[in-house]
Write an enzyme that holds these catalytic residues in place. Structure first.
Site, short mmCIF file in Angstrom:
data_model
loop_
_atom_site.label_atom_id
_atom_site.label_comp_id
_atom_site.label_asym_id
_atom_site.label_seq_id
_atom_site.Cartn_x
_atom_site.Cartn_y
_atom_site.Cartn_z
N LYS A 275 0.86 -1.19 0.00
CA LYS A 275 0.00 0.00 0.00
C LYS A 275 0.89 1.24 0.00
O LYS A 275 1.71 1.42 0.90
CB LYS A 275 -0.89 -0.01 1.23
CG LYS A 275 -1.70 1.28 1.43
CD LYS A 275 -2.40 1.30 2.78
CE LYS A 275 -3.02 2.66 3.08
NZ LYS A 275 -3.62 2.73 4.44
N ASP A 280 -2.49 10.76 3.20
CA ASP A 280 -3.88 10.38 3.41
C ASP A 280 -4.60 11.47 4.19
O ASP A 280 -4.50 11.55 5.41
CB ASP A 280 -3.96 9.06 4.17
CG ASP A 280 -5.40 8.58 4.33
OD1 ASP A 280 -6.28 9.10 3.61
OD2 ASP A 280 -5.63 7.68 5.17
N LYS A 287 -9.92 13.61 7.71
CA LYS A 287 -9.39 13.42 9.05
C LYS A 287 -9.40 14.74 9.83
O LYS A 287 -9.50 15.82 9.24
CB LYS A 287 -7.95 12.89 8.96
CG LYS A 287 -7.83 11.50 8.35
CD LYS A 287 -6.39 11.05 8.29
CE LYS A 287 -6.24 9.69 7.64
NZ LYS A 287 -6.80 8.60 8.46
N ASP A 298 1.66 6.66 5.43
CA ASP A 298 0.66 5.70 4.94
C ASP A 298 1.13 4.96 3.68
O ASP A 298 0.39 4.15 3.13
CB ASP A 298 -0.67 6.40 4.69
CG ASP A 298 -1.87 5.50 4.96
OD1 ASP A 298 -1.69 4.49 5.65
OD2 ASP A 298 -2.98 5.82 4.49
N ASP A 357 -12.08 7.37 3.86
CA ASP A 357 -10.87 7.19 4.65
C ASP A 357 -10.54 5.72 4.86
O ASP A 357 -9.60 5.39 5.56
CB ASP A 357 -11.03 7.90 6.01
CG ASP A 357 -9.70 8.10 6.72
OD1 ASP A 357 -8.65 8.08 6.03
OD2 ASP A 357 -9.69 8.27 7.95
N GLU A 359 -9.41 3.84 2.41
CA GLU A 359 -8.94 3.81 1.02
C GLU A 359 -7.88 2.76 0.75
O GLU A 359 -7.72 2.29 -0.38
CB GLU A 359 -8.39 5.20 0.62
CG GLU A 359 -6.96 5.51 1.02
CD GLU A 359 -6.71 5.48 2.52
OE1 GLU A 359 -5.60 5.09 2.93
OE2 GLU A 359 -7.62 5.86 3.30
N ARG A 361 -7.63 -0.37 1.52
CA ARG A 361 -8.16 -1.66 1.06
C ARG A 361 -8.62 -1.58 -0.39
O ARG A 361 -8.63 -2.59 -1.10
CB ARG A 361 -9.29 -2.11 1.99
CG ARG A 361 -10.50 -1.21 1.98
CD ARG A 361 -11.38 -1.36 3.21
NE ARG A 361 -10.71 -0.91 4.42
CZ ARG A 361 -11.26 -0.95 5.64
NH1 ARG A 361 -12.49 -1.41 5.79
NH2 ARG A 361 -10.60 -0.52 6.69
#
Length: 511
Positions: A275, A280, A287, A298, A357, A359, A361
């Site tokens: 990933k 993010d 957030k 991230d 949020d 994202e 996956r």
């Protein structure tokens, strides 16, 4: 070729004048030449330190009574180690004492204590010799990795001193010693761990999907491996709805980057998927002001698999090895994916977005589907800083692992203890968790209905569902949202774990 000395010389990443520490492991001779005139840091538990000092004090002119007094004053605890300095002109000797308390779920060498203590014990400039004494040789690499983490590669401080020269040695109470080949391997692993940490430390105004792709391609060029890059609107056109949906709002377009090492004689294929959300914001499910800082990390999963891939290839990996980077920036803008949008992922499954949020996956769903369809894998492992719930499930130092194979779960826990990248299994019961993603208008939603129902396992199960019903090989998901950093620094977590689990690809009977 050392990662730390070649990476990014032609990129914007060398805007700083900071000179990172030069770290090299070499065999421990035990004579005065090892110490020279540098400062010395001795690392080990109190029994091992006492053994080391008693064995070598006479040849170096050390006063044993002074050492014994200082060693006796140290009080390492189960949570932290302890250190103190013995001044011995013209240099100082620092004793770093590690706890001897080690439960069955931690590293026997307590490598979790080494990094911070070594960082505090080493002079900010000049030369230092580090000598670590370990009871068993099998744990030497974990100690080497912990030492390497003490010397990050990235800094934009205008007053950063840098320029340290660190000579590191690992010796054993049994009298064994590391060979030149051992040390060459440790240097490769240390470089890879520091490289992954550097990527994680890089700010989003420097590292984005475009610059990350450039770095990956630069590495591929050095390794002479094949590459595939699908980016921007081509992702949309080819059905990568997850990657495109997450990254389309950013001025830096998303990308799927694949590096493929295919040596002659290979009989197995392994895929590592990472990933790579370079920042993010949470998207439109944005957030908070306190929740957003730090989200540059991230992309830790992509950093891990890229660094481990390079080290494995340099070490002569014998099987087909593919590194799949799912790169995107989860931004806010006119083109942001909205809650209630429905995306079609590369697996062909449709996903109703109920949380922008969640994202990671989505991009990994595309990544594992691509791997399953095109790379003929015997095993797919995905690495991600996926859920905040990981910290609740397994804590700040242990990654959560989710796998469809009990044998792989056991192997990974063992590899974690040996490598120092600790892991712990979480619930694998996809048939019980699937209802969390029920949608009335699509195949699934992307976020759970009940946040108290094994969130980290649910997130991993979402990824697994995109492997496809005809995928019957091994799969493992590694969520290390918390171990990815420590004290606001990237740790390079997962690199040593992968290299221990797969080694050089010679003995993969478990596949």
């Amino acid at each position: 070729v050392s990662t730390q000395s070649t990476w990014g010389r032609n990129s914007c990443f060398f805007m700083s004048t900071f000179q990172p520490a030069r770290l090299a492991f070499s065999p421990f001779a035990g004579d005065a030449s090892v110490f020279g005139q540098e400062n010395v840091v001795l690392v080990g538990n109190k029994h091992n330190l006492s053994f080391l000092v008693e064995k070598h004090h006479s040849e170096h002119g050390w006063d044993m009574s002074t050492f014994s007094a200082v060693l006796g004053s140290l009080s390492p605890s189960g949570l932290t180690g302890d250190s103190n300095t013995v001044f011995h002109a013209p240099k100082s000797v620092k004793l770093v004492a590690l706890s001897e308390v080690a439960s069955r779920n931690t590293s026997p060498c307590r490598v979790d204590q080494i990094t911070d203590l070594v960082r505090k014990s080493v002079s900010k400039t000049g030369k230092t010799t580090i000598i670590a004494i370990v009871s068993e040789k099998i744990y030497a690499r974990s100690v080497a990795v912990a030492i390497a983490r003490a010397f990050p590669l990235y800094s934009m401080k205008s007053t950063a001193a840098g320029g340290q020269v660190i000579s590191a040695h690992i010796t054993f109470k049994s009298g064994e010693s590391l060979t030149e080949q051992d040390c060459q391997h440790f240097n490769q692993v240390a470089d890879a761990v520091r490289f992954a940490g550097r990527l994680v430390d890089s700010p989003p105004n420097e590292l984005n999907p475009v610059t990350f792709t450039d770095i990956a391609l630069e590495i591929a060029g050095r390794l002479n491996v094949a590459t595939t890059v699908i980016r921007g609107e081509e992702l949309r056109d080819r059905g990568f709805g997850g990657l495109w949906g997450v990254g389309k709002a950013s001025p830096a377009p998303p990308a799927l980057v694949v590096l493929s090492h295919t040596p002659s004689g290979a009989s197995k294929s392994v895929v590592w998927v990472g990933k790579g959300i370079t920042y993010d914001t949470g998207g439109l499910s944005i957030k908070t002001k306190d929740g957003m800082p730090g989200m540059k990390t991230d992309m830790g999963g992509a950093a891990t698999v890229l660094a481990a891939f390079e080290a494995a290839v340099l070490n002569g990996f014998k099987q087909n090895l593919h590194c799949v980077l799912c790169l995107a920036e989860n931004s806010v803008g006119p083109h942001s994916t909205r809650p209630d949008d429905i995306l079609t992922l590369y697996s062909g499954l449709t996903v109703e977005v109920n949380n922008t949020d969640a994202e990671g996956r989505l991009v990994l769903g595309d990544g594992v589907a691509y791997a399953a369809k095109h790379l003929h894998p015997d095993a797919i492992l995905d690495f991600a800083t996926l859920t905040g719930a990981q910290g609740i499930s397994t804590g700040r130092r242990h990654a959560a692992i989710l796998t469809n194979t009990e044998a792989l779960e056991s192997l990974t826990v063992a590899a974690g203890k040996i490598s120092g990248d600790l892991t712990f299994p979480i619930l694998y019961a996809p048939e019980l968790l699937k209802p969390e993603f029920t949608s009335e208008v699509a195949d699934m939603k992307n976020s759970v209905k009940d946040r108290s129902n094994a969130q980290s396992s649910c997130a991993g199960s979402f990824i697994e569902s995109h492997l496809g019903s005809d995928y019957h090989h091994k799969w493992m998901h590694v969520d290390f949202a918390y171990p990815v950093r420590s004290a606001e620094r990237g740790t390079g977590f997962g690199v040593a774990l992968l290299l221990e689990l797969f080694k050089d690809g010679t003995d993969l009977a478990w596949l």
